[in-house]
Design an enzyme around this catalytic site. Structure first.
Site, short mmCIF file in Angstrom:
data_model
loop_
_atom_site.label_atom_id
_atom_site.label_comp_id
_atom_site.label_asym_id
_atom_site.label_seq_id
_atom_site.Cartn_x
_atom_site.Cartn_y
_atom_site.Cartn_z
N HIS A 124 -17.89 -1.04 12.46
CA HIS A 124 -19.09 -1.46 12.11
C HIS A 124 -19.33 -1.13 10.51
O HIS A 124 -18.45 -0.46 9.86
CB HIS A 124 -20.37 -0.53 12.56
N LYS A 147 -23.11 2.87 9.12
CA LYS A 147 -23.39 3.53 10.42
C LYS A 147 -22.41 4.76 10.93
O LYS A 147 -21.39 4.81 10.78
CB LYS A 147 -22.92 2.50 11.67
#
Lengths: 267, 267
Positions: free
Chosen positions: A158, A162
């Site tokens: 990601h 994140k």
């Protein structure tokens, strides 16, 4: 025709949903619940949307409820406020699609039932991923231990901002356990490094917004591999608007994205 | 304990199954139906197996039937003989697992039913692949058009001696159609070239025996990919012996590998 109030503007997910609402020829409500640091308006295509900070939330919901018969809220706010927002939706009897994650889902469900509302509450709005999750769940239930002897490697990449492990990946682990594959959430390999993400095939332009997952299962002679790789937010926005259209045809109750998929009411 | 007669020795698939029978501590029958160009014996671990050419087939089945109470045949012969073999199994009332493909399945099913036998007839004995196939079938039935808007690329690589398109790949196409993805069997990309196979990840040692399949689905923001890559014949042999053990607990009828998986009776 539904009027959709997208809360959480001008955040990136709320913006993607609002654009999809307009694109799909639904009416976008000209107000949006926002956080304390926001004010003023934002333009979504030709719609000027008033940003309503917390002290105006109750009034904004009351006005929207009074003005639009077929009102549906899409909540793209934050984990720490989405449960309180649900109390407001229940108070003003507004159906909603909960896109924000991290709220108190049990409490949301209770609020929806007590108020006799309709809501879609789902941890992932991307239809293709939901279908894959459901498929693996089915496989685990129907064919216990069908993959015994396999070793799993689970890698997710990601954007670097994140911080936590992919919720989608975590939710998948139980399915593999049922299939006879020992694996725990701690075994998930997280990639948050741009070079490593690129090596996994993430395009340069998606380094700041992507969700790549690879489930690699091997025994001595067989390899099974599943991947779901999402770039940007469009697929989530599409699924969200599908959920709105689905919701308008339902009786009161709490639904999820599997119900939306099963209905076949998808774009 | 089952006695397993493996027909088709000394072919590579029959050999793999016979070795698995011994490894799993089942009794291997010391005779095997073979083609006209074969004779003599072959050793499978410590078992000396007599190869029986076509003029001895009937007598061999009669002898085996008389000698072994819990006899199960595994047929690893060829497309042009496996249906006739089934007539022999029906005549001598012998339960069987049909590993050979390309026979007249409807006729086999009729023969099994008329003779009151038990049989597993399945186009693919590899449990992991059967589970994946079943999963995609379920997805197509439960979520019609869930993948509409996706474009499919289907690539399969096999040893250069395999002339036809993968039957497993062909069987998958209908599932993707149900999911809303236009695709026809002619669109499958076949790889039978060693360099291209290696580029797909086939190990050097498996160039003469592998089955690699990649289903790649993409729309503008989401990629879903499934792979099942098999090296050698061990996984098929394992599934075959699972099918034998499953069959011994069933009432008369025709079963497939999905039934075997559902039973959970797998190694």
């Amino acid at each position: 025709m539904a009027t959709v109030m997208v809360n959480g503007l001008p955040g990136p997910m709320a913006t993607a949903v609002a654009l999809e609402v307009v694109k799909r020829n639904l009416q976008l409500a000209p107000m949006s619940l926002c956080g304390p640091s926001r004010s003023g308006t934002v333009n979504v295509e030709s719609v000027v949307v008033q940003l309503c900070p917390p002290n105006e939330h109750d009034k904004a919901m009351e006005d929207a409820r009074a003005k639009y018969t077929d009102l549906v809220v899409v909540d793209c706010t934050q984990p720490h406020v989405c449960t309180d927002n649900t109390r407001l939706y229940a108070k003003h009897k507004v159906d909603f699609v909960m896109v924000a994650t991290g709220g108190d889902v049990a409490e949301m469900q209770r609020l929806v039932k007590d108020a006799g509302l309709r809501a879609v509450i789902a941890p992932n709005m991307c239809k293709a991923i939901v279908a894959l999750q459901s498929m693996l769940q089915h496989m685990g239930e129907k064919y216990p231990n069908a993959l015994s002897g396999f070793k799993l490697n689970l890698t997710e990449s990601h954007q670097a901002t994140k911080k936590d492990t992919s919720g989608t990946a975590r939710a998948m682990v139980g399915n593999f356990n049922k299939l006879g594959v020992p694996f725990s959430v701690e075994d998930i390999k997280q990639i948050r490094d741009e070079e490593q993400s690129k090596a996994l095939g993430v395009p340069e332009t998606a380094l700041n917004g992507h969700a790549f997952h690879t489930y690699d299962l091997q025994n001595e002679s067989v390899q099974l591999q599943f991947q779901h790789n999402v770039v940007g937010r469009h697929s989530y926005a599409q699924g969200t608007v599908d959920a709105v259209l689905f919701l308008m045809k339902q009786t009161p109750g709490v639904y999820n994205m599997i119900n939306v998929l099963e209905s076949g009411m998808i774009s």
